[in-house]
Each structure stands twice: as C-alpha cells, then as structure tokens.
Design a protein around this motif. Structure first.
Motif, PDB file in Angstrom:
ATOM      1  N   ALA A 254     -24.987  -1.746 -36.481  1.00 18.03           N
ATOM      2  CA  ALA A 254     -24.386  -3.019 -36.067  1.00 18.03           C
ATOM      3  C   ALA A 254     -24.541  -4.124 -37.004  1.00 18.03           C
ATOM      4  O   ALA A 254     -23.591  -5.063 -36.986  1.00 18.03           O
ATOM      5  N   ARG A 255     -25.509  -4.348 -37.878  1.00 14.91           N
ATOM      6  CA  ARG A 255     -25.598  -5.322 -38.940  1.00 14.91           C
ATOM      7  C   ARG A 255     -24.277  -4.993 -39.792  1.00 14.91           C
ATOM      8  O   ARG A 255     -23.725  -5.971 -40.489  1.00 14.91           O
ATOM      9  N   GLU A 256     -23.670  -3.787 -40.289  1.00 10.08           N
ATOM     10  CA  GLU A 256     -22.613  -3.445 -41.117  1.00 10.08           C
ATOM     11  C   GLU A 256     -21.391  -4.033 -40.473  1.00 10.08           C
ATOM     12  O   GLU A 256     -20.738  -4.854 -41.135  1.00 10.08           O
ATOM     13  N   GLN A 257     -21.247  -4.013 -39.152  1.00  7.35           N
ATOM     14  CA  GLN A 257     -20.277  -4.268 -38.367  1.00  7.35           C
ATOM     15  C   GLN A 257     -20.004  -5.832 -38.430  1.00  7.35           C
ATOM     16  O   GLN A 257     -18.924  -6.693 -38.771  1.00  7.35           O
ATOM     17  N   LEU A 258     -21.304  -6.588 -38.076  1.00  7.09           N
ATOM     18  CA  LEU A 258     -21.163  -7.958 -38.010  1.00  7.09           C
ATOM     19  C   LEU A 258     -21.295  -8.543 -39.336  1.00  7.09           C
ATOM     20  O   LEU A 258     -20.574  -9.695 -39.412  1.00  7.09           O
ATOM     21  N   GLU A 259     -21.656  -8.098 -40.544  1.00  5.74           N
ATOM     22  CA  GLU A 259     -21.396  -8.636 -41.924  1.00  5.74           C
ATOM     23  C   GLU A 259     -19.960  -8.448 -42.324  1.00  5.74           C
ATOM     24  O   GLU A 259     -19.827  -9.313 -43.031  1.00  5.74           O
ATOM     25  N   ALA A 260     -19.439  -7.303 -41.786  1.00  2.24           N
ATOM     26  CA  ALA A 260     -18.097  -7.348 -42.343  1.00  2.24           C
ATOM     27  C   ALA A 260     -16.986  -8.282 -41.656  1.00  2.24           C
ATOM     28  O   ALA A 260     -16.261  -8.815 -42.164  1.00  2.24           O
ATOM     29  N   ALA A 261     -17.518  -8.782 -40.273  1.00  3.77           N
ATOM     30  CA  ALA A 261     -16.808  -9.806 -39.652  1.00  3.77           C
ATOM     31  C   ALA A 261     -17.116 -11.163 -40.351  1.00  3.77           C
ATOM     32  O   ALA A 261     -16.248 -11.838 -40.599  1.00  3.77           O
ATOM     33  N   ASP A 262     -18.382 -11.294 -40.727  1.00  2.00           N
ATOM     34  CA  ASP A 262     -18.920 -12.370 -41.762  1.00  2.00           C
ATOM     35  C   ASP A 262     -17.917 -12.649 -42.779  1.00  2.00           C
ATOM     36  O   ASP A 262     -17.286 -13.670 -43.193  1.00  2.00           O
ATOM     37  N   LYS A 263     -17.545 -11.503 -43.545  1.00  2.00           N
ATOM     38  CA  LYS A 263     -16.912 -11.595 -44.639  1.00  2.00           C
ATOM     39  C   LYS A 263     -15.425 -12.146 -44.381  1.00  2.00           C
ATOM     40  O   LYS A 263     -14.549 -12.766 -45.201  1.00  2.00           O
ATOM     41  N   MET A 264     -14.798 -11.590 -43.234  1.00  4.13           N
ATOM     42  CA  MET A 264     -13.621 -12.050 -42.828  1.00  4.13           C
ATOM     43  C   MET A 264     -13.626 -13.572 -42.475  1.00  4.13           C
ATOM     44  O   MET A 264     -12.395 -14.169 -42.738  1.00  4.13           O
ATOM     45  N   ILE A 265     -14.515 -14.143 -42.335  1.00  2.57           N
ATOM     46  CA  ILE A 265     -14.574 -15.470 -42.202  1.00  2.57           C
ATOM     47  C   ILE A 265     -14.729 -16.156 -43.697  1.00  2.57           C
ATOM     48  O   ILE A 265     -13.932 -17.107 -43.891  1.00  2.57           O
ATOM     49  N   ARG A 266     -15.201 -15.522 -44.456  1.00  3.22           N
ATOM     50  CA  ARG A 266     -15.274 -15.995 -45.912  1.00  3.22           C
ATOM     51  C   ARG A 266     -13.791 -16.066 -46.425  1.00  3.22           C
ATOM     52  O   ARG A 266     -13.196 -16.875 -47.197  1.00  3.22           O
TER      53      ARG A 266
END
Length: 442
Positions: free
Chosen positions: A286-298
């Motif tokens: 779950a954390r991995e997937q959400l953090e990957a989405a965070d990187k897309m914002i960046r």
C-alpha cells in the motif's frame, strides 16, 4: 414523565395527521415526490413538517414551506453533520465562490438559480445565505437524493458519478475502468473490490478527506527542487506573492481545505488511507503504491512549473500585458477567461492534464494517468515553449522594424553627425583655432 410522553404522543399524532394532509394534496400536484417519500424509511417515522415546517397550509401559501438546510438534518444526524462540517464537501460552496473566473460564468451556472453549472455540484457545500436557499440546496440531498433519502443509494459509487466525472475531476471514469472498478462491475457490490465510499468514507465518515486534497498541494515540502516548483505553482495561483509571502488567497485555500498546510495534517490522512488499503493488501504494498503516485505529482509539478515560468517570462518582458482587473499574472484561477492562446494551454495543463496525471495514479489506472494526463501535459509544454519563442521572435522583429523605420526618418546630416565620433567637438576646435589665428594677424 407521563405528561411529557403524552405531549410527545400528541405531537406525533398531529404530525402524522399533517403529513397525511400534505400527501393527499401532493398526490395530485407532485405524485412522483409522494411515491418517493412513501418508499423511503423517513416517511415511516416523520411527517413532512419536520423538514418543511407547518406554515404552509395550501396551494395559496406554498412559499411558506421551509427549504431544509444541513442544520435540518443535523437535528437527527448530529454525528454525520459534525463529520461533514469538518470535511471538504462542507467547503465546496466557499471554494467555488473564491474563483475569480466565476464572475464571468452565467448566473444559472454559478448561483442558486437552477444549478446548471459549477453550482450544481458545489451546492453540497455549506451556503451562508440562508435566505437564498432553494430546491436542492440542502447539501445532504446531493447524495441522499430527495425524497427517498436512501442510505443505500448514497453508499453506491454511482452516487458520486454526477460530480466526480468529466474535465477536471474524472475520478469515476478512472476508478470504473481500473481493475478495482472492473471487479465491481463484474461481481457487483460484493465487498471484494473497493468503491468510492470504501476509501473515502471508511466506517461511514462524512468528512471525505484525502491526503493531497483537490489541488495536490502541501506546504512545506522537504524536497528542495520540488519546493521550488511548488512555489512557482502557488505564485501562479496567487496564493504566494513574488517574494513567496502568503496573499489573501492563502486564507481562502486554508479555509476551503483544498491544500494541506502542515506535514501532520497530510500524514494523518495518509495513514488513514494506508489503514483502508491494508484491509486487502500488505502495508508495504500500500505504501509503495501511494508513494509512487506521490512521485507522479512531483514529476507533473516539474513540467507544469516550467510552463508557468515560460509564460511568466513573457509578462516580465512586456510581451504579454496583464489585464487591468488581474492582480496576478499569470493567474491560473482565471481558468478559461485568459486573454491569449498560450495561457489557454497553461489552463489546460493545470485543470485537466496535471489533475489526470495524479488522480489516475491514485485511482490505480495507469493508462488514464499516462495517456490522458502525463502525455498531453508534456505535449502542452512543447506547445507553450514553441509559442513563447515565436512571440519573443515577433517582438524582436517588431523592435528591429521600429529601429529601421526610425533610422529612415532621420535626416542625412543628422545621420552623418551621429555616425562621426566626436564630430561636434572637432567643429568646436576648428572654430577656436580660426579665432586664434585671426587675432594673431591683428
């Protein structure tokens, strides 16, 4: 105690009688409303006057019927009201009214006059002007539609569809075509796949908050490069001034809860979502997937900020002129009311492509995130940079033409004078020498 029970019983009996009178009349006037009301659970416990008051007695005084407000619902649903009042839906009307572009929108689309545009969804927010309340502005009936007011209806993802679709927030399309949504469409509401309410309203919480908020903005940002891009975006939103200081719009962003203004606030919502995801997945996944989405914002912010700086340079060079009624330029909150094609492209990057890039990532729809978000976001940057170079070249050509024209209009003698270095000084020296020799002869 017995007298109190007797009074309550008398009130309920009177209410039922009054409700019967309403139904008898409205069966002829609005039979569909009566059918919906009688099919719902509320009709088994309340009369019409509980929500609409008892001043309306006949067709001659219909305007005396009160329109329900969130406070009306609060009387019986205090916990849900308090949750709603702490969440983003509560501030939807405030957020809409804060947009500068709103003044150019036809009134039926922005006010309580028909709900034909932005107001049609933003009416879920708390509306200050109670005197302006009209049909459909009770907020709660945005999801629990009248007059059935069904809890089961509001628990379906389709209840979210009318507002969470389309141009700038197509979350329903993203979810429904993701693997989660496909399982739901195949199996139905079995609980195997998460729906909107699973993730955003766990245990029926009516706050409906997310870590990133609608704009996917948070302050401060630890990543230095990302923070620079974030400042550029916040300045283009008019939330920070050119020196990086908060403006009056910062208070609106704060009041409307459209951004996260502390690490703690953001982290609390992230942990809540991790808890939801962990019902089916491991916490690490779950954390991995959400953090990957965070990187897309960046990554999206990096591209978007470059486009903003490109347009800002055109203002700094005087190639684009700031409209008199604008306080900031570029101003992303002017939406499509901008004055140039290059800013129209910037608007699309902001409200369509950037949104879809990160929203698609969080809704587990890689195709949507890439082809409807990231790809056109990059394409827009190319268009903006190309157009900016053209505008700068045109400005240079215009300046060169002006200089050439000025040179042609200058008299020849003046040109020669300008061309000869120190010509005026030489003439002066010649005059002095002539006078000197004339005196010697005398």
């Amino acid at each position: 105690m017995r007298p109190l029970i007797a009074i309550l019983a008398a009130f309920l009996i009177a209410g039922v009688a009054s409700g019967s009178e309403c139904i008898d009349c409205h069966k002829a006037v609005t039979p569909g409303i009566v059918d919906q009301w009688l099919s719902g659970n509320m009709s088994k416990h309340f009369s019409c006057e509980v929500c609409h008051g008892n001043e309306h007695k006949s067709s001659n005084d219909w305007e005396k019927a009160k329109m329900p407000t969130p406070e009306t619902c609060k009387a019986c649903h205090p916990q849900q009201y308090e949750q709603y009042a702490s969440g983003k839906h509560y501030y939807a009307w405030i957020a809409m009214k804060a947009i500068p572009a709103l003044q150019h929108i036809p009134t039926p689309q922005r006010d309580l006059e028909g709900f034909k545009g932005c107001s049609g969804c933003h009416k879920i927010g708390y509306i200050e002007d109670k005197g302006a309340y009209k049909y459909g502005a009770a907020a709660c009936d945005s999801c629990h539609t009248r007059h059935k007011f069904s809890k089961e209806e509001a628990r379906k993802p389709e209840a979210c569809l009318p507002c969470h679709m389309g141009f700038d927030h197509p979350q329903y399309e993203m979810w429904s075509t993701s693997k989660h949504g496909v399982i739901y469409r195949i199996e139905g509401d079995t609980g195997r796949a998460p729906k909107c309410q699973t993730c955003h309203m766990p245990e029926g919480n009516h706050a409906v908050m997310t870590a990133w908020g609608f704009l996917a903005l948070r302050v401060p940002e630890d990543d230095e490069e990302w923070w620079k891009d974030r400042v550029t975006i916040l300045q283009a939103l008019g939330v920070l001034d050119e020196n990086g200081n908060p403006t009056e719009r910062f208070e609106i962003v704060k009041a409307g809860k459209v951004a996260r203004l502390s690490k703690e606030e953001w982290q609390a919502e992230r942990e809540r979502m991790i808890k939801v995801c962990s019902q089916c997945h491991s916490e690490n996944f779950a954390r991995e997937q959400l953090e990957a989405a965070d990187k897309m914002i960046r990554e999206a912010d990096r591209v978007f900020a470059e486009a903003i700086r490109t347009v800002k340079e055109l203002y700094d060079l005087g190639i684009l002129e700031k409209p008199e009624d604008w306080k900031y330029a570029p101003d992303l909150l002017q939406f499509y009311e901008v004055k140039t094609p290059i800013e129209e492209e910037l608007y699309l990057m902001f409200l369509e492509y950037r949104m879809r890039t990160f929203q698609g990532a969080f809704h587990m729809n890689p195709d949507y995130s890439h082809w409807y978000g990231w790809a056109p976001l990059k394409a827009s940057l190319v268009k903006i940079k190309y157009e900016a170079e053209k505008l700068k070249a045109e400005k240079l050509k215009e300046k060169t033409t002006e200089n050439t024209k000025e040179a042609k209009e200058t008299p020849e003698a003046e040109k020669e004078t300008k061309k000869t270095p120190g010509f005026g000084v030489l003439l002066s020296l010649a005059g002095i020498s002539a006078a000197y020799f004339a005196r010697r002869k005398l």
